[in-house]
Motif scaffolding. Structure first.
Motif, short mmCIF file in Angstrom:
data_model
loop_
_atom_site.label_atom_id
_atom_site.label_comp_id
_atom_site.label_asym_id
_atom_site.label_seq_id
_atom_site.Cartn_x
_atom_site.Cartn_y
_atom_site.Cartn_z
N GLY A 148 7.89 44.12 1.56
CA GLY A 148 8.34 44.67 0.28
C GLY A 148 7.20 45.02 -0.65
N GLY A 149 6.02 45.15 -0.12
CA GLY A 149 4.92 45.54 -0.99
C GLY A 149 3.64 44.81 -0.65
N ASN A 150 2.85 44.60 -1.64
CA ASN A 150 1.51 44.05 -1.43
C ASN A 150 1.54 42.54 -1.52
N THR A 151 1.65 41.87 -0.39
CA THR A 151 1.67 40.41 -0.38
C THR A 151 0.48 39.90 0.39
N ILE A 152 -0.28 39.05 -0.25
CA ILE A 152 -1.48 38.50 0.35
C ILE A 152 -1.23 37.03 0.67
N TYR A 153 -1.50 36.65 1.90
CA TYR A 153 -1.36 35.26 2.30
C TYR A 153 -2.74 34.71 2.65
N PHE A 154 -2.95 33.46 2.27
CA PHE A 154 -4.24 32.84 2.47
C PHE A 154 -4.20 31.81 3.59
N PHE A 210 -3.73 48.19 -12.59
CA PHE A 210 -3.10 47.12 -11.81
C PHE A 210 -1.59 47.31 -11.80
N GLN A 211 -1.00 47.18 -10.62
CA GLN A 211 0.45 47.35 -10.50
C GLN A 211 1.10 46.15 -9.81
N TYR A 212 0.32 45.44 -9.01
CA TYR A 212 0.87 44.33 -8.26
C TYR A 212 0.33 43.03 -8.87
N PHE A 213 1.22 42.11 -9.15
CA PHE A 213 0.84 40.88 -9.84
C PHE A 213 1.37 39.68 -9.08
N MET A 214 0.50 38.72 -8.89
CA MET A 214 0.85 37.55 -8.11
C MET A 214 0.42 36.27 -8.81
N TRP A 215 1.13 35.21 -8.51
CA TRP A 215 0.74 33.87 -8.95
C TRP A 215 0.58 32.99 -7.72
N TYR A 216 -0.53 32.29 -7.68
CA TYR A 216 -0.81 31.37 -6.58
C TYR A 216 -0.97 29.97 -7.14
N ARG A 217 -0.60 29.01 -6.34
CA ARG A 217 -0.82 27.60 -6.65
C ARG A 217 -1.84 27.07 -5.65
N VAL A 272 -7.89 42.32 -4.28
CA VAL A 272 -7.10 41.49 -5.19
C VAL A 272 -8.08 40.78 -6.10
N ILE A 273 -7.86 40.91 -7.38
CA ILE A 273 -8.74 40.28 -8.37
C ILE A 273 -8.04 39.04 -8.91
N PHE A 274 -8.75 37.93 -8.90
CA PHE A 274 -8.18 36.67 -9.33
C PHE A 274 -8.65 36.27 -10.72
N GLY A 275 -7.78 35.62 -11.44
CA GLY A 275 -8.20 34.93 -12.65
C GLY A 275 -8.90 33.64 -12.25
N PRO A 276 -9.57 33.00 -13.18
CA PRO A 276 -10.31 31.78 -12.87
C PRO A 276 -9.43 30.58 -12.59
N ALA A 278 -3.28 36.75 -10.00
CA ALA A 278 -4.01 37.72 -9.19
C ALA A 278 -3.33 39.07 -9.32
N MET A 279 -4.11 40.11 -9.16
CA MET A 279 -3.54 41.44 -9.30
C MET A 279 -4.34 42.48 -8.53
N SER A 280 -3.66 43.57 -8.18
CA SER A 280 -4.33 44.64 -7.47
C SER A 280 -3.72 45.97 -7.88
N GLU A 281 -4.41 47.04 -7.49
CA GLU A 281 -4.02 48.36 -7.98
C GLU A 281 -2.95 49.03 -7.16
N LYS A 282 -3.21 49.16 -5.89
CA LYS A 282 -2.33 50.06 -5.14
C LYS A 282 -1.63 49.40 -3.97
N THR A 283 -2.33 49.31 -2.87
CA THR A 283 -1.66 48.96 -1.63
C THR A 283 -2.11 47.59 -1.14
N SER A 284 -1.58 47.20 -0.01
CA SER A 284 -1.96 45.93 0.61
C SER A 284 -3.45 45.89 0.90
#
Lengths: 116, 112
Positions: A101-107, B30-37, B100-104, B90-96
């Protein structure tokens, strides 16, 4: 369950030797994988983008001859730290893109490298 | 100015509290936004993923994106001690295949 596997989790090596870290995508093909480095209490810093079948793209300031990246198949990328020094001791993490469904990054779980 | 800014904390809250974690960014592409733990000495774990502006809810977690303000948030309801970790936006501009640029990261402690 894990979708990206990284090995080894921990490695201690002597100064001057080389260490290889593997990153595997499980159940999906990853034409692009990413390698990061993280120092304690700091964020992830992108080192290089690993492209299957071609040369890796390194970020500014990352020595490509020191950090060798090989992406020989659609599910495996390797990072080799050559002639390791104590200042190379760090947490190394790989990631892979999965089109869900889009841009998903797994670590991966990360690899702790200690150079003594 | 860094591309992605995030208050490093540490943030300490009592169990059951609502937690608000935020990031600001400067790149309007940036169009894609992610949160990681990320737990100590472990790789980051994807919590939430959103595309463009809007809200997304998943259990106790809600992600909000306000592209006009270049501001994203993660809310944790009924926080638990097991939520204690570092949270990275974390966020990125376009595609997979984009960087991906991360915050601290923000360090969170939920006190029982």
């Amino acid at each position: 369950g894990a979708v990206v596997s990284q090995h080894p989790s921990w490695v201690i090596c002597k100064s001057g030797t080389s260490v290889k870290i593997e990153c595997r995508s499980l159940d999906f093909q990853a034409t692009t994988m990413f390698w990061y480095r993280q120092f304690p209490k700091q964020s992830l810093m992108l080192m290089a983008t690993s492209n299957e079948g071609s040369k890796a793209t390194y970020e500014q300031g990352v020595e490509k001859d020191k950090f060798l990246i090989n992406h020989a198949s659609l599910t495996l990328s390797t990072l080799t730290v050559t002639s390791a020094h104590p200042e190379d001791s760090s947490f190394y993490i790989c990631s892979a893109s999965r089109q869900v469904g889009g841009n998903t990054i797994y670590f991966g779980e990360g690899s702790w490298l200690t150079v003594v | 100015q860094k591309e992605v800014e995030q208050d490093p904390g540490p943030l300490s809250v009592p169990e059951g509290a609502i937690v608000s974690l935020n990031c600001t960014y400067s790149n309007s592409a940036f169009q894609y936004f992610m949160w990681y733990r990320q737990y100590s000495r472990k790789g980051p774990e994807l919590l939430m993923y959103t595309y463009s502006s809007g809200n997304k809810e998943d259990g106790r977690f809600t992600a909000q994106v306000d592209k006009s303000s270049k501001y994203i948030s993660l809310f944790i309801r009924d926080s638990q001690p097991s939520d204690s970790a570092t949270y990275l936006c974390a966020m990125s501009e376009k595609t997979s295949y984009d960087k991906v640029i991360f915050g601290p990261g923000t360090s969170l402690s939920v006190i029982p």
